[in-house]
Design a protein around this motif. Structure first.
Motif, PDB file in Angstrom:
ATOM      1  N   THR A 182       0.856  -1.185   0.000  1.00 38.22           N
ATOM      2  CA  THR A 182       0.000   0.000   0.000  1.00 38.22           C
ATOM      3  C   THR A 182       0.896   1.240   0.000  1.00 38.22           C
ATOM      4  OG1 THR A 182      -1.918   1.057   1.046  1.00 38.22           O
ATOM      5  CG2 THR A 182      -0.249   0.127   2.535  1.00 38.22           C
ATOM      6  N   GLY A 183       0.308   2.416   0.168  1.00 42.83           N
ATOM      7  CA  GLY A 183       1.132   3.621   0.239  1.00 42.83           C
ATOM      8  C   GLY A 183       0.410   4.865  -0.223  1.00 42.83           C
ATOM      9  N   GLU A 184       1.108   5.985  -0.068  1.00 43.48           N
ATOM     10  CA  GLU A 184       0.652   7.299  -0.555  1.00 43.48           C
ATOM     11  C   GLU A 184       1.854   8.225  -0.519  1.00 43.48           C
ATOM     12  OE1 GLU A 184      -2.345   9.082   1.919  1.00 43.48           O
ATOM     13  OE2 GLU A 184      -1.240   8.734   3.761  1.00 43.48           O
ATOM     14  N   VAL A 211      -6.221   0.028   4.260  1.00 42.25           N
ATOM     15  CA  VAL A 211      -5.733  -1.186   3.591  1.00 42.25           C
ATOM     16  C   VAL A 211      -5.002  -2.076   4.581  1.00 42.25           C
ATOM     17  CG1 VAL A 211      -4.060  -2.042   1.892  1.00 42.25           C
ATOM     18  CG2 VAL A 211      -5.614  -0.169   1.286  1.00 42.25           C
ATOM     19  N   ALA A 212      -4.115  -1.454   5.392  1.00 39.08           N
ATOM     20  CA  ALA A 212      -3.329  -2.227   6.354  1.00 39.08           C
ATOM     21  C   ALA A 212      -4.218  -2.882   7.405  1.00 39.08           C
ATOM     22  CB  ALA A 212      -2.287  -1.328   7.019  1.00 39.08           C
ATOM     23  N   ALA A 213      -5.234  -2.169   7.866  1.00 42.69           N
ATOM     24  CA  ALA A 213      -6.140  -2.733   8.876  1.00 42.69           C
ATOM     25  C   ALA A 213      -6.882  -3.950   8.328  1.00 42.69           C
ATOM     26  CB  ALA A 213      -7.129  -1.668   9.339  1.00 42.69           C
ATOM     27  N   VAL A 241       1.906  -6.688   5.188  1.00 37.27           N
ATOM     28  CA  VAL A 241       1.761  -5.423   4.469  1.00 37.27           C
ATOM     29  C   VAL A 241       3.044  -4.619   4.539  1.00 37.27           C
ATOM     30  CG1 VAL A 241       0.429  -3.275   4.268  1.00 37.27           C
ATOM     31  CG2 VAL A 241      -0.682  -5.337   5.123  1.00 37.27           C
ATOM     32  N   VAL A 242       3.474  -4.102   3.387  1.00 33.61           N
ATOM     33  CA  VAL A 242       4.536  -3.097   3.366  1.00 33.61           C
ATOM     34  C   VAL A 242       3.995  -1.880   2.634  1.00 33.61           C
ATOM     35  CG1 VAL A 242       6.415  -4.787   3.465  1.00 33.61           C
ATOM     36  CG2 VAL A 242       5.580  -3.987   1.239  1.00 33.61           C
ATOM     37  N   ILE A 291       1.579  -2.162   9.384  1.00 35.02           N
ATOM     38  CA  ILE A 291       2.534  -2.073   8.273  1.00 35.02           C
ATOM     39  C   ILE A 291       3.898  -2.580   8.748  1.00 35.02           C
ATOM     40  CG2 ILE A 291       3.719  -0.495   6.687  1.00 35.02           C
ATOM     41  CD1 ILE A 291       1.204   1.315   6.856  1.00 35.02           C
ATOM     42  N   ARG A 292       4.352  -3.656   8.134  1.00 36.08           N
ATOM     43  CA  ARG A 292       5.612  -4.274   8.542  1.00 36.08           C
ATOM     44  C   ARG A 292       6.807  -3.345   8.312  1.00 36.08           C
ATOM     45  NH1 ARG A 292       7.984  -9.522   7.847  1.00 36.08           N
ATOM     46  NH2 ARG A 292      10.171  -9.343   8.510  1.00 36.08           N
ATOM     47  N   ARG A 293       6.827  -2.695   7.160  1.00 33.63           N
ATOM     48  CA  ARG A 293       7.947  -1.814   6.839  1.00 33.63           C
ATOM     49  C   ARG A 293       7.518  -0.824   5.767  1.00 33.63           C
ATOM     50  NH1 ARG A 293      13.935  -3.657   4.539  1.00 33.63           N
ATOM     51  NH2 ARG A 293      14.606  -1.563   4.012  1.00 33.63           N
TER      52      ARG A 293
END
Length: 385
Positions: A300-302, A318-320, A329-330, A348-350
């Motif tokens: 995921t990300g932004e 997304v992470a939840a 999840v990264v 989020i792992r990393r």
């Protein structure tokens, strides 16, 4: 990590939001995919661009298979613009920023007192005309602070001054409001499920209200903020004495989401909308759950992973959901402002910021695509080999 797919290839779900000002959510997915495949050629990547209700929401729906429909509507300053909504079956995704967003203003121009949401109401009407029975109304990125009055006017409401004339557009014009008439509202509004999708739970007015918190981002001076807050408070009081709104008008002014997108949330609540966290709604609409089941790893990300991310932004949602499904999840981002333990508590792992590869922020913004591919190569080496 979960077991690999039966064919032996790792399966990755890329569910990231846009990098604002650099890459759309679709482009983020494309670049991440390219980087992963450079390191793990047989990786199976499923791209699901996501959004939390703000700008980019229609694009995310179209990427998920919705059909894009374009209509001519009023922009925030009243000039005509081409705006889009997305439709699949009888479900529509309408993004208020398409009609009434900051991106619809000329560069360097703000209109905090006069910008109107009329075009957003026209977009909703277009979705109704197309046969929508469920409308996800994504709000965010607005140029407006009119409490949704423009939107309601486009849907048939009337807002009049003491002389019986329509008040001027924008939040500033509501200071002259003497009476409101909601009897002409489009009757189809009572027959559809309208979902107010936002990552903002502010009330309409007050210290945490739309003018005080978000007005300055739209060019409002301290005097403008005070004028807008007083005008919206007056607007809610007039509506409290209006048939068809009544007691609900005061109650909704304090409700979570009323202050979203310059108070358009308030107008949506008045016509029966149900407020929900934007990313939760969008994940349902996009079909995230089945895609998640197929994945071994979620990316995921932004643009910026920061404190705001934790309050209803797309990567947190997304992470939840992924954590609840037991998936790793990264995240990718342009800039990282969260400590590893905070990321961990969000599921989020990393996180992999572009600035880890290229310390020059200006270069990261200008060359986000190629740098993101290099970041994705690192994820491939760290998690997929």
């Amino acid at each position: 990590m979960a077991d690999a797919a039966q064919d032996g290839a790792r399966r990755v779900l890329v569910a990231a939001d846009k990098f604002k000002g650099s890459l759309t959510a679709v482009q983020v997915a494309e670049r991440v995919t390219a980087g992963l495949r450079r390191v793990v050629p047989d990786v199976v990547v499923e791209a699901m661009p996501v959004a939390d209700g703000g700008d980019g929401t229609v694009a995310a729906a179209v990427a998920a298979g919705f059909e894009r429909h374009e209509v001519r509507v009023a922009g925030p300053l009243g000039d005509e613009v081409t705006a889009a909504y997305a439709l699949r079956g009888d479900t529509a995704v309408v993004e208020m920023a398409e009609a009434s967003g900051l991106q619809r203003l000329p560069e360097g121009v703000f209109a905090p007192l006069t910008a109107s949401t009329y075009g957003s109401g026209e977009l909703l009407r277009a979705a109704l005309d197309a046969g929508a029975r469920t409308i996800v109304f994504g709000v965010g990125g607005s140029a407006t602070t009119d409490g949704g009055a423009g939107m309601l006017a486009a849907l048939g409401a009337r807002f009049l001054d003491a002389g019986g004339e329509p008040v001027a557009p924008g939040g500033g014009g509501l200071a002259a409001l003497a009476s409101a008439d909601l009897s002409g509202l489009d009757p189809r509004l009572a027959e559809v499920e309208l979902v107010l999708a936002s990552d903002v739970d502010n009330p309409l007015t007050g210290p945490k209200g739309a003018p005080a918190v978000y007005g300055p981002q739209k060019g409002a001076s301290p005097d403008d903020v005070a004028a807008l807050d007083a005008a919206l408070d007056h607007y809610a009081k007039v509506l409290a004495g209006t048939p068809g709104a009544g007691a609900k008008a005061a109650e909704y002014a304090e409700a979570p989401g009323a202050g979203a997108a310059g108070g358009i949330g308030y107008g949506a609540l008045l016509v029966g909308a149900r407020f929900r966290a934007g990313i939760e709604v969008m994940l349902e609409v996009l079909g995230f759950a089945p895609a998640l089941e197929r994945a071994d790893l979620v990316i995921t990300g932004e643009g910026s992973l920061d404190e705001q991310t934790l309050h209803g932004k797309a990567p947190a949602g997304v992470a939840a959901a992924a954590r609840a499904a037991g998936k790793e999840v990264v995240a990718v981002c342009g800039r990282l402002a969260l400590a590893p333990e905070v990321l961990g508590s969000a599921g989020i792992r990393r996180a992999y910021p572009l600035t880890e590869v290229e310390p020059d922020v200006a270069k990261c913004i200008a060359e986000a695509g190629p740098i993101l591919e290099r970041v994705a190569e690192s994820i491939g080496r760290d998690f997929l080999r």
